[in-house]
Design a protein around this motif. Structure first.
Motif, PDB file in Angstrom:
ATOM      1  N   UNK A   5     -22.271  69.103  42.443  1.00  0.00           N
ATOM      2  CA  UNK A   5     -21.808  67.719  42.667  1.00  0.00           C
ATOM      3  C   UNK A   5     -22.810  66.717  42.082  1.00  0.00           C
ATOM      4  N   UNK A   6     -24.098  66.985  42.325  1.00  0.00           N
ATOM      5  CA  UNK A   6     -25.125  66.066  41.805  1.00  0.00           C
ATOM      6  C   UNK A   6     -25.085  66.017  40.280  1.00  0.00           C
ATOM      7  N   UNK A   7     -24.862  67.179  39.669  1.00  0.00           N
ATOM      8  CA  UNK A   7     -24.847  67.233  38.210  1.00  0.00           C
ATOM      9  C   UNK A   7     -23.626  66.506  37.647  1.00  0.00           C
ATOM     10  N   UNK A   8     -22.490  66.662  38.336  1.00  0.00           N
ATOM     11  CA  UNK A   8     -21.276  65.960  37.896  1.00  0.00           C
ATOM     12  C   UNK A   8     -21.511  64.448  37.989  1.00  0.00           C
ATOM     13  N   UNK A   9     -22.103  64.017  39.102  1.00  0.00           N
ATOM     14  CA  UNK A   9     -22.379  62.583  39.291  1.00  0.00           C
ATOM     15  C   UNK A   9     -23.296  62.058  38.193  1.00  0.00           C
ATOM     16  N   UNK A  10     -24.289  62.875  37.826  1.00  0.00           N
ATOM     17  CA  UNK A  10     -25.289  62.435  36.843  1.00  0.00           C
ATOM     18  C   UNK A  10     -24.738  62.481  35.420  1.00  0.00           C
ATOM     19  N   UNK A  11     -24.056  63.575  35.065  1.00  0.00           N
ATOM     20  CA  UNK A  11     -23.713  63.805  33.654  1.00  0.00           C
ATOM     21  C   UNK A  11     -22.223  63.871  33.346  1.00  0.00           C
ATOM     22  N   UNK A  25     -23.160  70.166  30.254  1.00  0.00           N
ATOM     23  CA  UNK A  25     -23.737  71.273  31.036  1.00  0.00           C
ATOM     24  C   UNK A  25     -22.795  72.446  31.268  1.00  0.00           C
ATOM     25  N   UNK A  26     -21.477  72.289  30.913  1.00  0.00           N
ATOM     26  CA  UNK A  26     -20.544  73.383  31.226  1.00  0.00           C
ATOM     27  C   UNK A  26     -19.608  73.760  30.082  1.00  0.00           C
TER      28      UNK A  26
END
Ligand code: 5GP
Length: 192
Positions: A5-11, A25-26
């Protein structure tokens, strides 16, 4: 999964009206540490289901699926997308409408690699309308294999796939469920 979730929010980048781009990232560049953690989480969630095989569709599901399969110590089989009109008779096949490309593909898995007795975990990167998962479920049904669960990285909860599949009795575990996203502000709200 907080880390995702944090990564989605950031990137994550919201493409109006309903596409989330996670190419950094994915889906294009891949963060190997993050997907390893995702594989571990799927193992934790589906431990005890006696999974014998992980399946996904090429290409974007493969990286996550291989981490899950490695953690569980079982093979990964990815369905291939086929454009050929003549589908060989040694494969299981289903039609899948692609949410992101707007076309229909045949997906195929060789009968050799999916058969009766398999206890299957389906993995994919996104769940939107549920077409890809339904196609993979169909391959399992044809093979006489049992679908023990569906592991999704990012479910878009405002699209109907997850609800429909859960109503049919499938166990769907999504590591991040997006309740809503705003194409103008980029704001993403997760289901808690
Ligand atoms: P569904 O078949 O559930 O309608 O859509 C899931 C498939 O479409 C996934 O395999 C994924 O590749 C693609 N997809 C659906 N929505 C998105 C999205 O918002 N972003 C990205 N990158 N892919 C998506």
């Amino acid at each position: 999964m907080k880390l995702l979730e944090e990564r989605i929010r950031k990137d994550g980048v919201v493409k109006p009206p309903d596409i989330l781009k996670v190419d950094s990232f994915l889906n294009h560049q891949i963060d190997p540490i993050l997907i390893r953690e995702m594989g571990r989480e799927f193992k934790r969630l589906f431990e005890g289901e006696g999974i014998t095989k992980v399946i996904t569709v090429e290409a974007s599901g493969i990286a996550i699926a291989i981490e899950a399969a490695a953690e569980m110590g079982v093979p990964l089989v990815f369905a291939k997308k086929s454009r050929s009109r003549n589908i060989a008779n040694d494969v299981w096949t289903a039609k899948v409408f692609s949410f992101t490309h707007g076309n229909t593909n045949d997906i195929v898995i060789s009968k050799q690699y999916l058969s009766q007795g398999d206890r299957v975990l389906i993995i994919d990167d996104f769940l939107a309308n549920g077409e890809a998962v339904r196609g993979l479920v169909s391959l399992c049904e044809q093979a006489g294999a049992e679908v023990k669960g569906v592991g999704i990285a990012i479910e878009k909860g405002f699209q109907p796939g997850g609800k429909e599949l859960r109503e049919k009795g499938f166990r769907i575990e999504s590591l991040a469920i997006i309740e809503s996203m705003n194409g103008e502000t980029g704001e993403i709200v997760f289901r808690s």
